[in-house]
Design a protein around this motif. Structure first.
Motif, PDB file in Angstrom:
ATOM      1  N   ASN A  17       0.863  -1.177   0.000  1.00 17.34           N
ATOM      2  CA  ASN A  17       0.000   0.000   0.000  1.00 17.34           C
ATOM      3  C   ASN A  17       0.901   1.229   0.000  1.00 17.34           C
ATOM      4  N   ARG A  18       0.356   2.367   0.388  1.00 20.64           N
ATOM      5  CA  ARG A  18       1.154   3.592   0.309  1.00 20.64           C
ATOM      6  C   ARG A  18       2.308   3.615   1.304  1.00 20.64           C
ATOM      7  N   THR A  19       2.196   2.845   2.360  1.00 16.81           N
ATOM      8  CA  THR A  19       3.228   2.876   3.404  1.00 16.81           C
ATOM      9  C   THR A  19       4.012   1.579   3.522  1.00 16.81           C
ATOM     10  N   VAL A  20       3.504   0.486   2.924  1.00 15.41           N
ATOM     11  CA  VAL A  20       4.156  -0.830   3.022  1.00 15.41           C
ATOM     12  C   VAL A  20       4.484  -1.326   1.626  1.00 15.41           C
ATOM     13  N   ASN A  21       5.702  -1.856   1.444  1.00 20.78           N
ATOM     14  CA  ASN A  21       6.127  -2.350   0.129  1.00 20.78           C
ATOM     15  C   ASN A  21       6.953  -3.614   0.333  1.00 20.78           C
ATOM     16  N   GLU A  22       6.297  -4.702   0.694  1.00 27.53           N
ATOM     17  CA  GLU A  22       6.989  -5.944   0.992  1.00 27.53           C
ATOM     18  C   GLU A  22       7.304  -6.722  -0.281  1.00 27.53           C
ATOM     19  N   TRP A  23       8.366  -7.544  -0.222  1.00 27.97           N
ATOM     20  CA  TRP A  23       8.749  -8.379  -1.365  1.00 27.97           C
ATOM     21  C   TRP A  23       7.748  -9.518  -1.565  1.00 27.97           C
ATOM     22  N   TRP A  24       7.433 -10.218  -0.493  1.00 25.91           N
ATOM     23  CA  TRP A  24       6.509 -11.351  -0.620  1.00 25.91           C
ATOM     24  C   TRP A  24       5.118 -10.927  -0.186  1.00 25.91           C
ATOM     25  N   CYS A  25       4.163 -11.020  -1.106  1.00 20.20           N
ATOM     26  CA  CYS A  25       2.804 -10.568  -0.825  1.00 20.20           C
ATOM     27  C   CYS A  25       1.822 -11.482  -1.543  1.00 20.20           C
ATOM     28  N   THR A  26       1.192 -12.364  -0.781  1.00 22.51           N
ATOM     29  CA  THR A  26       0.236 -13.301  -1.398  1.00 22.51           C
ATOM     30  C   THR A  26      -0.975 -12.571  -1.957  1.00 22.51           C
ATOM     31  N   ALA A  27      -1.314 -11.426  -1.357  1.00 17.40           N
ATOM     32  CA  ALA A  27      -2.461 -10.668  -1.851  1.00 17.40           C
ATOM     33  C   ALA A  27      -2.231 -10.179  -3.275  1.00 17.40           C
ATOM     34  N   TYR A  28      -0.966  -9.915  -3.626  1.00 19.80           N
ATOM     35  CA  TYR A  28      -0.671  -9.447  -4.985  1.00 19.80           C
ATOM     36  C   TYR A  28      -1.076 -10.487  -6.019  1.00 19.80           C
ATOM     37  N   PHE A  29      -0.819 -11.768  -5.738  1.00 17.28           N
ATOM     38  CA  PHE A  29      -1.141 -12.828  -6.699  1.00 17.28           C
ATOM     39  C   PHE A  29      -2.638 -12.907  -6.976  1.00 17.28           C
ATOM     40  N   SER A  30      -3.445 -12.678  -5.968  1.00 16.15           N
ATOM     41  CA  SER A  30      -4.896 -12.725  -6.170  1.00 16.15           C
ATOM     42  C   SER A  30      -5.423 -11.426  -6.767  1.00 16.15           C
ATOM     43  N   TYR A  32      -3.835  -9.282  -8.702  1.00 19.24           N
ATOM     44  CA  TYR A  32      -3.332  -9.064 -10.059  1.00 19.24           C
ATOM     45  C   TYR A  32      -3.280 -10.366 -10.865  1.00 19.24           C
ATOM     46  N   ARG A  33      -4.198 -11.255 -10.569  1.00 18.09           N
ATOM     47  CA  ARG A  33      -4.182 -12.569 -11.226  1.00 18.09           C
ATOM     48  C   ARG A  33      -4.290 -12.445 -12.735  1.00 18.09           C
ATOM     49  N   SER A  34      -5.192 -11.621 -13.225  1.00 21.11           N
ATOM     50  CA  SER A  34      -5.390 -11.512 -14.675  1.00 21.11           C
ATOM     51  C   SER A  34      -4.140 -10.994 -15.370  1.00 21.11           C
ATOM     52  N   GLU A  35      -3.474 -10.000 -14.757  1.00 19.75           N
ATOM     53  CA  GLU A  35      -2.239  -9.473 -15.340  1.00 19.75           C
ATOM     54  C   GLU A  35      -1.132 -10.526 -15.352  1.00 19.75           C
ATOM     55  N   LEU A  36      -1.030 -11.298 -14.292  1.00 19.11           N
ATOM     56  CA  LEU A  36      -0.015 -12.343 -14.216  1.00 19.11           C
ATOM     57  C   LEU A  36      -0.269 -13.441 -15.245  1.00 19.11           C
ATOM     58  N   VAL A  37      -1.526 -13.838 -15.381  1.00 20.33           N
ATOM     59  CA  VAL A  37      -1.867 -14.878 -16.355  1.00 20.33           C
ATOM     60  C   VAL A  37      -1.582 -14.399 -17.768  1.00 20.33           C
ATOM     61  N   GLU A  38      -1.964 -13.165 -18.079  1.00 18.67           N
ATOM     62  CA  GLU A  38      -1.732 -12.617 -19.417  1.00 18.67           C
ATOM     63  C   GLU A  38      -0.244 -12.526 -19.723  1.00 18.67           C
ATOM     64  N   ALA A  39       0.536 -12.027 -18.766  1.00 25.63           N
ATOM     65  CA  ALA A  39       1.978 -11.882 -18.983  1.00 25.63           C
ATOM     66  C   ALA A  39       2.655 -13.241 -19.095  1.00 25.63           C
ATOM     67  N   THR A  40       2.246 -14.200 -18.270  1.00 25.57           N
ATOM     68  CA  THR A  40       2.834 -15.542 -18.326  1.00 25.57           C
ATOM     69  C   THR A  40       2.506 -16.232 -19.640  1.00 25.57           C
ATOM     70  N   THR A  41       1.270 -16.079 -20.088  1.00 25.77           N
ATOM     71  CA  THR A  41       0.861 -16.684 -21.368  1.00 25.77           C
ATOM     72  C   THR A  41       1.662 -16.096 -22.518  1.00 25.77           C
ATOM     73  N   GLN A  42       1.804 -14.773 -22.533  1.00 25.87           N
ATOM     74  CA  GLN A  42       2.592 -14.137 -23.597  1.00 25.87           C
ATOM     75  C   GLN A  42       4.044 -14.593 -23.545  1.00 25.87           C
ATOM     76  N   HIS A  43       4.577 -14.718 -22.337  1.00 23.94           N
ATOM     77  CA  HIS A  43       5.962 -15.155 -22.175  1.00 23.94           C
ATOM     78  C   HIS A  43       6.153 -16.557 -22.755  1.00 23.94           C
ATOM     79  N   LEU A  44       5.236 -17.448 -22.446  1.00 25.11           N
ATOM     80  CA  LEU A  44       5.326 -18.822 -22.953  1.00 25.11           C
ATOM     81  C   LEU A  44       5.202 -18.868 -24.470  1.00 25.11           C
ATOM     82  N   VAL A  45       4.223 -18.143 -25.003  1.00 24.34           N
ATOM     83  CA  VAL A  45       3.985 -18.161 -26.453  1.00 24.34           C
ATOM     84  C   VAL A  45       5.205 -17.630 -27.198  1.00 24.34           C
TER      85      VAL A  45
END
Length: 236
Positions: A17-30, A32-45
């Motif tokens: 958030n505006r005050t916390v910037n941790e390296w490991w964040c499980t909330a990010y995966f949920s 930004y799931r669509s962005e991660l899936v799109e980027a991973t798919t493009q990377h594989l293709v």
């Protein structure tokens, strides 16, 4: 005012958030799931397309280098020289012909892969014993049948070793495609670096590693299926 602040705090993830910037964040995966899936798919293709194109170009070059010895140095030297061209220069050189598209990245990565693929294919074909070729000719095999039914199966272990190296290196190099906005996970890495978004940066890097490991495992499995004699102490 206190109620509003508490509601915002409840909505914002605790690890970014505006005050916390941790390296490991499980909330990010949920979140930004669509962005991660799109980027991973493009990377594989992009990675798979580049490797396939590299194989299509490298195989005939390796055959020519083996059958026409005077061209071997030129072919190996040329494919090696391509790898010395920085991606910062190669991709922009391709843009006038292919545009700011994934095609630019695929062609550039395929050219880089030739360095490994051509040499490994040539080494694999050379590893086939001369007596095996003579026996095949004695049995009536023509040049094409001898290549596909005798030489290629015996050359596969060496070729697959080169393919593994080329694939893993291409997974890493695909991220450079962010230069032309088609880098798959590289786009997320570039954005994470520019905005200091640690969760995004770490997630994209980890996914690159996962892709590289999975593709390497698949190639090893394919090699075991295609070369069963290597598992029983036969011809290697």
């Amino acid at each position: 005012m206190t109620l509003l602040a508490s509601s915002v705090a409840a909505v914002d993830p605790s690890c970014y958030n505006r005050t916390v910037n941790e390296w490991w964040c499980t909330a990010y995966f949920s979140d930004y799931r669509s962005e991660l899936v799109e980027a991973t798919t493009q990377h594989l293709v992009i990675t798979l397309a580049a490797i396939v194109l590299g194989i299509v170009v490298a195989f005939p070059l390796a055959l020519v280098a083996r059958r026409v010895p005077r061209l071997e140095s030129a072919i190996l030297g040329g494919s090696t020289a391509l790898y010395t061209i920085p991606s910062l220069a190669l991709f922009p050189l391709l843009v006038p012909f292919t545009g700011i598209t994934a095609t630019t990245v695929v062609i550039g990565l395929a050219l880089y892969a030739l360095t490994i693929l051509v040499r490994s294919m040539l080494d694999g074909l050379r590893a086939v014993p001369d007596e095996v070729r003579e026996s095949a000719r004695g049995l009536g095999y023509g040049a094409t049948a001898q290549l596909y039914r005798i030489e290629l199966p015996l050359a596969l272990p060496v070729m697959m070793a080169g393919l593994r190296v080329a694939t893993v290196s291409t997974v890493a190099l695909t991220t450079v495609g962010a230069l032309v906005a088609n880098g798959g996970l590289g786009n997320l890495i570039a954005h994470g670096v520019s905005t200091d978004f640690r969760a995004e940066l770490l997630a994209a890097c980890l996914l690159c590693v996962v892709i590289a490991v999975l593709l390497d495992v698949l190639i090893v499995a394919a090699q075991r299926v295609l070369t069963p004699w290597t598992r029983t102490g036969g011809v290697s």
